[in-house]
Design a protein around this motif. Sequence first.
Motif, PDB file in Angstrom:
ATOM      1  N   THR A 172      -0.402   4.743   3.586  1.00 27.64           N
ATOM      2  CA  THR A 172       0.453   3.582   3.712  1.00 27.64           C
ATOM      3  C   THR A 172       1.668   3.840   2.827  1.00 27.64           C
ATOM      4  O   THR A 172       1.532   4.051   1.637  1.00 27.64           O
ATOM      5  CB  THR A 172      -0.289   2.309   3.269  1.00 27.64           C
ATOM      6  N   LEU A 173       2.857   3.838   3.430  1.00 29.33           N
ATOM      7  CA  LEU A 173       4.069   4.283   2.752  1.00 29.33           C
ATOM      8  C   LEU A 173       4.914   3.140   2.210  1.00 29.33           C
ATOM      9  O   LEU A 173       5.126   2.132   2.889  1.00 29.33           O
ATOM     10  CB  LEU A 173       4.906   5.141   3.706  1.00 29.33           C
ATOM     11  N   LEU A 174       5.405   3.301   1.001  1.00 30.52           N
ATOM     12  CA  LEU A 174       6.227   2.322   0.316  1.00 30.52           C
ATOM     13  C   LEU A 174       7.494   2.004   1.114  1.00 30.52           C
ATOM     14  O   LEU A 174       8.185   2.900   1.589  1.00 30.52           O
ATOM     15  CB  LEU A 174       6.620   2.856  -1.067  1.00 30.52           C
ATOM     16  N   GLY A 175       7.792   0.725   1.261  1.00 28.00           N
ATOM     17  CA  GLY A 175       9.024   0.293   1.909  1.00 28.00           C
ATOM     18  C   GLY A 175       8.995   0.285   3.428  1.00 28.00           C
ATOM     19  O   GLY A 175       9.975  -0.109   4.053  1.00 28.00           O
ATOM     20  N   LYS A 176       7.896   0.682   4.025  1.00 29.25           N
ATOM     21  CA  LYS A 176       7.792   0.701   5.492  1.00 29.25           C
ATOM     22  C   LYS A 176       7.208  -0.611   5.982  1.00 29.25           C
ATOM     23  O   LYS A 176       6.348  -1.218   5.340  1.00 29.25           O
ATOM     24  CB  LYS A 176       6.910   1.856   5.977  1.00 29.25           C
ATOM     25  N   ARG A 177       7.680  -1.036   7.157  1.00 26.06           N
ATOM     26  CA  ARG A 177       7.129  -2.224   7.810  1.00 26.06           C
ATOM     27  C   ARG A 177       6.080  -1.770   8.824  1.00 26.06           C
ATOM     28  O   ARG A 177       6.314  -0.817   9.565  1.00 26.06           O
ATOM     29  CB  ARG A 177       8.233  -3.012   8.512  1.00 26.06           C
TER      30      ARG A 177
END
Length: 104
Positions: A60-65
């Motif tokens: 799960t990547l930071l800043g992604k929706r």
Amino acid sequence: MTAAPLRPGDQLASTVCGTRVVVIRVPADRIPVLACGASPMVAATTVTAASAVGGGAAVTLLGKRYVDATDSVEVLCTAPGSGALSCDGEPMTIKAAKALPASD
């Protein structure tokens, strides 16, 4: 026990890794179950940083929706983690960026 309805602005945390999200959009007519690493997410205020440990590469990547399969539930990742997000048992995917209009 029934799940509490989600509202935009709610902050959720994983119980199996360091993933944290903020709810951006959720339909008013249903109560989706958000999970990370196959474990239901809980209110971020109930999870301490020490209890949410997890190793491995960030899934799960930071800043992604992230959106569900019907594009009706949307969350923003505020802390990355090794668990994959799911909504009602179905994997969530990174929301595609909207194409900008040509300026010429």
